[in-house]
Design a protein around this motif. Structure first.
Motif, PDB file in Angstrom:
ATOM      1  N   MET A  72      12.431 -25.754  17.394  1.00  0.00           N
ATOM      2  CA  MET A  72      12.657 -27.042  16.740  1.00  0.00           C
ATOM      3  C   MET A  72      12.553 -26.899  15.221  1.00  0.00           C
ATOM      4  SD  MET A  72      10.406 -29.422  15.155  1.00  0.00           S
ATOM      5  CE  MET A  72       8.903 -29.635  16.101  1.00  0.00           C
ATOM      6  N   VAL A  99      17.417 -20.601  20.137  1.00  0.00           N
ATOM      7  CA  VAL A  99      17.586 -21.892  20.811  1.00  0.00           C
ATOM      8  C   VAL A  99      18.950 -21.909  21.502  1.00  0.00           C
ATOM      9  CG1 VAL A  99      17.739 -24.382  20.492  1.00  0.00           C
ATOM     10  CG2 VAL A  99      16.109 -23.046  19.144  1.00  0.00           C
ATOM     11  N   GLY A 136       9.526 -29.826  21.734  1.00  0.00           N
ATOM     12  CA  GLY A 136      10.774 -29.667  21.009  1.00  0.00           C
ATOM     13  C   GLY A 136      11.326 -30.931  20.418  1.00  0.00           C
ATOM     14  N   ALA A 147       9.211 -23.833  22.035  1.00  0.00           N
ATOM     15  CA  ALA A 147      10.065 -24.986  21.763  1.00  0.00           C
ATOM     16  C   ALA A 147       9.802 -25.521  20.357  1.00  0.00           C
ATOM     17  CB  ALA A 147       9.809 -26.082  22.802  1.00  0.00           C
TER      18      ALA A 147
END
Length: 573
Positions: A402, A437, A371, A398
């Protein structure tokens, strides 16, 4: 801790952990088995041992195996100094014998043959595996007799299979798994071992040809390398093994006849070069495909391989196939992750007079993607945006999160001529509503050059480690202003901006927490280490500065990915 009788025992959580992790492997052995720690306490036991000893796992775990089980033919305790099994245990040696008596839970004595061998239990001190097999159907004391050899050979076989399972399943590196496999079979079973692998492009590659010489595995590089393709209908042993048809006992005479393929020619050369007079060949099968073949050969020892040896080889290659399948799957995931990471992390733009460089190091034990991210891009008004951030996790989820956060920030920042704080406030709201997220950190900044040739930085910080400014003279300053909460934290608060004029020939460093965090040290210690090394490298070229800083500063026990973005301002005319 101490029990009521003053005997050392293993604490309850440790017993549960050892039993849960080791029992599946022990149950697969098919004979009585238990594992003891360095003090001789039982930490795992299989169902067969519970049945033979008429004792539940709860009665066995945590107990001193010698005190609990060992008796002489009359049911009396055996002095520790006279116990052959205990001497082998203390010497961390592999040993075997017969005519030992274990006392069962009902008080009767069970005559057993046994084998002990060092065993990996996930602790530095290691443990010991004890395999035992009834040497008689009698439940009561009987006259001592010479042990037969068959149970001992069976115990040796089971011990080797247990060691194979432990060794091969404890690594996800294909090369390391193959190295361990070779060490398990040479010289214990053979003088030579040959591994042929089928690559993902269905090509055959002779990965290893090794010979045991004075306890050392010596590779024959001249016999290793690419091999001819596998013929579809060849009855020759290696061809059948690589097609997954069957295991075979063979010898040099098989390949003296007219060869039916290039593979047969290579095998004839192998037998001539090694002097093997007997060989056993078995396929290495994964869950969905044949991965290769393992060949064992004898040249020095006179005995030939038997059908019993071939059955043992099949058991070994079955375990090797599962381990290699897992390792290959892991490496495929790593390759996907590397490709994804290359596409997710941007190419840095070129700005007149401003040097820039970036680095990304993956988490050592994850899938080489995570990430952590950085970004540099031009804004609509001519300024340049700088960003670095971290989304929790080291996996593809992740990385996907991101990418979402980075792209939303990039798009909104380009379209809106607003200070960094307003951009990040919008990002905080959008991230919560539009992505999966839950939490992230970032430093987002605008940089521009003034009419006097000096560069100005305006930034806001959402829970991220502070940027580090290093002058050419080695003076350092953490830019701690403009700090606010992480993205995703409620209730949301108004964010602030901070501004600084970057000195000529200074270096600005943006980084993620993997560069400074370490299990054994505080965050302040990590920040101080980064500051000192950055100051020492202040006059290095920017590329050298970034490389050396990562080498010197990243903690040895770091298990996180790391992103670094560095820029250097020019001299003022």
């Amino acid at each position: 801790m101490m029990n009521l009788n003053g005997i050392d025992t293993v604490d309850e959580p440790s017993r549960r952990t050892g039993q849960e992790s080791l029992k599946p492997a022990l149950d697969a052995l098919g004979t009585g088995a238990y594992v003891v720690d360095e003090q001789g306490h039982i930490v795992a036991v299989n169902s067969r041992a519970e049945h033979l000893l008429i004792r539940s796992a709860g009665e066995l775990l945590g107990q001193d195996a010698h005190d609990l089980l060992h008796r002489d033919a009359h049911g009396e305790p055996v002095p520790r100094a006279q116990c052959v099994m205990r001497r082998a245990f203390l010497g961390r040696q592999t040993a075997q014998a017969g005519d030992v008596w274990f006392v069962r839970g009902d008080g009767f004595l069970l005559p057993v043959s046994w084998l002990v061998t060092p065993y990996d239990i996930g602790e530095p001190q290691g443990g010991t595996l004890v395999l035992f097999h009834p040497s008689s159907d009698m439940d009561t004391p009987r006259a001592r007799t010479e042990p037969t050899t068959a149970p001992l050979l069976e115990l040796e076989r089971l011990a080797l299979l247990a060691e194979t399972t432990t060794q091969l399943t404890s690594t996800l590196d294909v090369d390391e798994a193959l190295r361990r496999l070779l060490g398990l079979v040479v010289p214990r079973l053979a003088d030579w071992a040959v591994i042929d692998q089928i690559t993902e492009r269905d090509e055959v590659w002779r990965t290893a040809v090794v010979h045991g010489e004075n306890g050392v595995l010596v590779h024959r590089d001249d016999l290793q390398g690419p091999m001819p393709p596998v013929p579809e209908d060849s009855p020759m042993p290696l061809s059948r093994a690589l097609r997954g048809v069957a295991s075979t006992l063979t010898g040099p005479g098989t390949y003296r006849r007219a060869p039916d393929s290039g593979l047969a020619v290579a095998q004839r050369r192998l037998f001539e070069a090694t002097g093997m007079h007997s060989a056993a060949i078995a396929p290495i099968r994964g869950l969905r495909e044949v991965l290769g073949a393992l060949t064992l050969g004898r040249s020095e020892r006179p005995e030939t391989f038997t059908s019993a040896d071939l059955a043992l080889l099949e058991d070994i290659t079955r375990r090797a196939g599962l381990a290699l399948d897992n390792a290959r799957l892991y490496q495929r995931q790593r390759k996907v992750a590397e490709t994804m990471q290359r596409h997710l992390l941007p190419q840095l733009p070129r700005l007149p007079g401003l040097e820039m460089t970036a680095r990304y190091l993956p988490a050592p034990d994850a899938s080489q993607v995570g990430g952590d991210w950085y970004d540099v891009f031009a804004l609509a008004d001519g300024d340049t945006a700088l960003a670095i951030g971290d989304v929790a996790g080291h996996d593809l989820d992740a990385a996907a999160g991101m990418a979402q956060v980075r792209n939303m920030l990039r798009g909104h920042a380009w379209s809106q001529k607003e200070p960094p704080s307003r951009i990040v406030e919008w990002l905080d709201e959008a991230m919560t509503r539009l992505t999966d997220v839950s939490m992230a950190t970032t430093v987002f900044a605008r940089t521009a050059v003034g009419s006097d040739g000096r560069w100005t930085l305006m930034w806001t910080n959402a829970g991220h480690p502070p940027p580090l400014l290093v002058t050419r003279e080695g003076l350092t300053e953490y830019l701690t202003e403009g700090h606010g909460p992480l993205l995703g934290i409620r209730p949301r608060r108004h964010r602030r901006d901070a501004t600084v004029v970057l000195p000529p020939e200074s270096t600005l460093l943006l980084y993620t927490d993997g560069l400074i965090e370490s299990r054994g040290h505080s965050l302040d210690e990590g920040l101080d280490r980064l500051r000192r090394h950055a100051a020492a490298l202040a006059r290095r070229s920017l590329e050298s500065f970034a490389d050396e800083l990562l080498e010197r500063t990243r903690p040895a026990d770091n298990d996180d990915d790391v992103a670094v973005l560095a820029l250097r301002t020019p001299e003022v005319p």
